[in-house]
Design an enzyme around this catalytic site. Sequence first.
Site, PDB file in Angstrom:
ATOM      1  N   TYR A 180      -4.801   0.572   2.142  1.00  0.00           N
ATOM      2  CA  TYR A 180      -3.339   0.256   1.898  1.00  0.00           C
ATOM      3  C   TYR A 180      -3.053   0.347   0.517  1.00  0.00           C
ATOM      4  CZ  TYR A 180       1.064  -1.983   1.321  1.00  0.00           C
ATOM      5  OH  TYR A 180       2.574  -2.106   0.907  1.00  0.00           O
ATOM      6  N   TYR A 216       9.650  -5.709   5.697  1.00  0.00           N
ATOM      7  CA  TYR A 216       9.449  -5.139   7.025  1.00  0.00           C
ATOM      8  C   TYR A 216      10.249  -6.092   8.122  1.00  0.00           C
ATOM      9  CZ  TYR A 216       5.681  -2.016   5.121  1.00  0.00           C
ATOM     10  OH  TYR A 216       5.456  -1.029   4.563  1.00  0.00           O
ATOM     11  N   ASP A 233      -8.081   0.703  -6.346  1.00  0.00           N
ATOM     12  CA  ASP A 233      -6.743   0.073  -6.572  1.00  0.00           C
ATOM     13  C   ASP A 233      -7.215  -1.336  -6.302  1.00  0.00           C
ATOM     14  OD1 ASP A 233      -4.434  -1.341  -5.656  1.00  0.00           O
ATOM     15  OD2 ASP A 233      -4.020   0.139  -3.944  1.00  0.00           O
ATOM     16  N   LYS A 269       0.103  -7.489  -8.789  1.00  0.00           N
ATOM     17  CA  LYS A 269       0.101  -8.713  -7.982  1.00  0.00           C
ATOM     18  C   LYS A 269      -0.326  -9.767  -8.871  1.00  0.00           C
ATOM     19  CE  LYS A 269       0.233  -7.364  -3.298  1.00  0.00           C
ATOM     20  NZ  LYS A 269      -0.292  -6.173  -2.911  1.00  0.00           N
TER      21      LYS A 269
END
Length: 420
Positions: free
Chosen positions: A142, A14, A243, A272
């Site tokens: 998200y 980003y 998630d 992760k």
Amino acid sequence: MDLDFDRAHIWHPYSSLIDPPPVYPIARAEGVHLYLEDGRALIDGMSSWWCALHGYNVPELNTALQKQMEKMSHVMFGGLTHQPAIDLCKKLVEITPQPLQRVFLADSGSVSVEVAIKMALQYWHSQGRPEKNKLLALRNGYHGDTFGAMAACDPVTGMHHLFAGQLTQHFFAPAPRPTFNEPCEDADIAELQQLIEENHGQLAAVILEPIVQGAGGMRFYSPEYLQRVRELCDQHELLLIADEIATGFGRSGKLFACEHAGISPDILTLGKALTGGTMTLAATLCTDKVAEGICRGEAGVFMHGPTFMGNPLACAVSNASIDLLLSSPWQQRVASIEQQLQRELAPLRNADAVADVRCLGAIGVVEMREPVDMARVQEALIARGVWLRPFGKLVYAMPPYVISEQDLSQLTNAMVEVLA
Ligand SMILES: *Cc1c(COP(=O)(O)O)cnc(C)c1O
């Protein structure tokens, strides 16, 4: 390091290539510290975005990688298999909620979400109900940066509204209102319930981050809310996709955040921290019902298979990381990090610029009233020997579980000084 080349040629997450924000050159990392090229040490309060549970340069993980490298770094997973993958999938089946028995190894978090969505769609297709092809997601959620995952992110805070026209239009329920310690009243679930009652004929699944909404707002919500969602999914024939890419492996105080509510999803995504912060790997687990449903369908197979599926190096280091975690007093460590974060961030509650302070497990969040100037805050934190990456109004810490009391105090002091 050639930072001019970096600024001119390399995308960071980003970031702009016209007016790039500062990036700091890291030469090495050890324990909870990142070392800048000039030798300064920074306490990593981010665990490299939820990943580095055990800190850096961990002998057990290095050894696992070296040993596996000498056997094979990679082989294709189509038609071949290997011990590291078998060991890892056995562990994942064992440590996740019991109904999750089948494992798909994916190459990143976003891909494991794509896989989860495809599983849900293929499942209903196989049941002769292809019209059940939409998701119900939560605002502030998200789920990743690829197209399928983007479509399930909050349309506003999910950072992807630019692509709205190209994304599948799913259904969105309000972000859960009751916080972690609050009960869930009927009113808190009413809108989600109504969306399910009115649209279950076209809904394949509910997708959510259990208990902790991460990048979309860093909010902790009530386990009772999650229980209610599970019940509604059962009543109206919807799959539940949890998630746990951010929450998995102890971060919220339970090994998996679903355990706070005592529920099991039909499909679970992990990523992760799976490899202990060393390299990329993710997994999507599902129940026998979902797996068998898919495989009895028209296609007869599950339609996905990445090139680097089941990478042996990544599997080997995941095995070492999970063993290291489970043989450590991680629950005690996470609980004391939570208490220390609560105690030492509490003074910020009285600061004018601060809207809220909240902590759960090894996560401490300070929500400001106004968006923070990331570059300025980062510079001030770095001057105090601390690495954090604020975004929007949120400044938060999720340190490696092995952080000492003293290092954590340095981290929270820096937050208090800079943010007050
Ligand atoms: C980070 C994250 C993802 C995406 O994972 P990547 O590895 O960045 O693709 C998906 N869901 C949640 C909850 C995450 O925190």
